[in-house]
Design an enzyme around this catalytic site. Structure first.
Site, PDB file in Angstrom:
ATOM      1  N   ASP A 197      53.784  24.015  39.710  1.00 19.58           N
ATOM      2  CA  ASP A 197      52.926  24.558  40.455  1.00 19.58           C
ATOM      3  C   ASP A 197      53.168  26.175  39.814  1.00 19.58           C
ATOM      4  OD1 ASP A 197      51.648  26.424  42.230  1.00 19.58           O
ATOM      5  OD2 ASP A 197      53.230  26.363  43.879  1.00 19.58           O
ATOM      6  N   SER A 198      52.218  26.204  38.696  1.00 20.40           N
ATOM      7  CA  SER A 198      52.296  27.396  37.684  1.00 20.40           C
ATOM      8  C   SER A 198      50.940  28.294  37.896  1.00 20.40           C
ATOM      9  CB  SER A 198      52.296  26.973  36.211  1.00 20.40           C
ATOM     10  OG  SER A 198      51.151  26.270  35.924  1.00 20.40           O
ATOM     11  N   THR A 199      50.833  29.116  37.070  1.00 18.19           N
ATOM     12  CA  THR A 199      49.529  29.906  36.950  1.00 18.19           C
ATOM     13  C   THR A 199      48.731  29.074  36.104  1.00 18.19           C
ATOM     14  OG1 THR A 199      50.571  31.158  35.086  1.00 18.19           O
ATOM     15  CG2 THR A 199      50.151  32.053  37.425  1.00 18.19           C
ATOM     16  N   ASP A 200      47.576  29.459  35.677  1.00 17.54           N
ATOM     17  CA  ASP A 200      46.419  28.674  35.185  1.00 17.54           C
ATOM     18  C   ASP A 200      46.741  28.096  33.666  1.00 17.54           C
ATOM     19  OD1 ASP A 200      45.044  29.205  37.197  1.00 17.54           O
ATOM     20  OD2 ASP A 200      43.515  30.319  36.252  1.00 17.54           O
TER      21      ASP A 200
ATOM     22  N   PRO B  53      49.758  32.710  30.122  1.00 11.16           N
ATOM     23  CA  PRO B  53      51.213  32.438  29.656  1.00 11.16           C
ATOM     24  C   PRO B  53      51.728  31.322  30.106  1.00 11.16           C
ATOM     25  CG  PRO B  53      50.720  34.583  31.234  1.00 11.16           C
ATOM     26  CD  PRO B  53      49.400  33.925  30.925  1.00 11.16           C
TER      27      PRO B  53
HETATM   28  N1  AG3 Z   1      49.246  28.402  41.294  1.00  5.41           N
HETATM   29  C1  AG3 Z   1      48.015  28.323  40.910  1.00  5.41           C
HETATM   30  C2  AG3 Z   1      46.851  29.207  40.874  1.00  5.41           C
HETATM   31  C3  AG3 Z   1      45.835  29.071  39.869  1.00  5.41           C
HETATM   32  C4  AG3 Z   1      44.681  29.893  40.487  1.00  5.41           C
HETATM   33  N2  AG3 Z   1      43.941  30.345  39.386  1.00  5.41           N
HETATM   34  C5  AG3 Z   1      42.971  31.630  39.640  1.00  5.41           C
HETATM   35  N3  AG3 Z   1      42.850  32.110  40.592  1.00  5.41           N
HETATM   36  N4  AG3 Z   1      42.319  31.853  38.458  1.00  5.41           N
HETATM   37  C6  AG3 Z   1      49.289  28.935  42.687  1.00  5.41           C
HETATM   38  C7  AG3 Z   1      50.521  29.300  43.292  1.00  5.41           C
HETATM   39  C8  AG3 Z   1      50.686  28.856  44.633  1.00  5.41           C
HETATM   40  N5  AG3 Z   1      52.032  28.407  45.043  1.00  5.41           N
END
Ligand code: AG3
Length: 270
Positions: free
Chosen positions: A153-156, A160
């Site tokens: 469950d990471s960022t895009d 990074p």
């Molecule tokens: N993590 C993925 C968020 C991706 C959203 N991307 C964007 N807004 N560009 C979500 C974390 C939630 N636990």
């Protein structure tokens, strides 16, 4: 005076939220974190200018990153979440009655803010089965193992967290899984980032025998169409039925989320 937060989805498109107030702001070693109270979407967590979650639509993302892999596994007991510092994925994992859940979040500031101001999502940390590790997930999985399910469950994939979408990381994940283990990973939007998205599938296929892409509809993420990947060395099929309350996921969605529109299929095949 109106105050708005907007995320740039492309250099020419943005999605804006009218903000009631800023609840918290921190700049950590890794990133810039904001928590806002919005008019229409409840609380909004933003990292480096990108929407991570809102209290109004978080259920879609958290249910869909967790339940498909968890219901693929016949009996998931030991679970690892890489990232997911807000606690939302852990909250959904707990519904499966696991024995232990390890959340490995690199940025303790995210956890601190969510524990304090976002209990709707972070209350899972109060459960004694949830163990928090403030560490880089890539290092953690080289050391630990025997997991039934690993959820990334990471960022895009652009930015990074890009290292978490590469073959060498997938190799390490495979070693950290039991033989019948399953992984899931959020992999961005095929609508705006087709290259990154099809790359993720290719990299996963180098390491795992079975890989499936599935989709959910998330109003606050770019394009609203969000992709996830599941991978395993056992065939990907639903092995258990839903036996608790959900707001998005159900037994039919397990399969229907894997029925992909043609333009998405095309990126998966190329
Ligand atoms: N993590 C993925 C968020 C991706 C959203 N991307 C964007 N807004 N560009 C979500 C974390 C939630 N636990």
């Amino acid at each position: 005076m109106d105050y708005w937060f907007s995320e740039m989805h492309t250099p020419n498109i943005k999605l804006g939220f009218r903000i009631k107030r800023e609840i918290a702001h921190a700049t950590s070693k890794f990133q810039d974190i904001h928590l806002f109270e919005t008019y229409d979407y409840g609380k909004l967590l933003v990292i480096d200018g990108t929407v991570q979650t809102t209290t109004r639509d978080e259920f879609i993302y958290h249910e869909m990153i967790v339940h498909p892999p968890m219901f693929t596994h016949p009996n998931p007991k030991k679970i690892l979440i890489i990232g997911g510092g807000d606690g939302g994925a852990a909250r959904e994992v707990l519904k499966h009655e696991p024995r232990e859940v390890h959340v490995v979040e690199i940025d303790e500031k995210v956890v601190e803010i969510c524990k304090k101001y976002l209990p709707e999502i972070s209350s899972s940390y109060n459960d004694p089965r949830v163990h928090l590790h403030i560490e880089n997930g890539k290092e953690f999985i080289r050391r630990e193992g025997n997991f039934d399910v690993i959820i990334v469950d990471s960022t895009d994939p652009v930015g990074p967290a890009a290292d978490l979408f590469r073959e060498d990381f997938y190799e390490d994940m495979k070693k950290a899984l039991k033989k019948d283990g399953v992984i899931s990973q959020q992999c961005g939007t095929p609508f705006y980032h087709p290259e990154e998205f099809s790359q993720v599938k290719k990299e996963l296929e180098k390491v795992f025998e079975y890989v499936k892409i599935y989709i959910a509809y998330i109003p606050t993420y770019p394009s609203g169409m969000w992709a996830f990947a599941m991978a395993s060395d056992m065939p990907i099929e639903r092995r258990r039925k839903l036996n608790f309350a959900t707001k998005y996921y159900n037994d039919e969605i397990y399969y229907s989320s894997m029925s992909l529109p043609n333009f998405v299929k095309k990126y998966c095949e190329d």
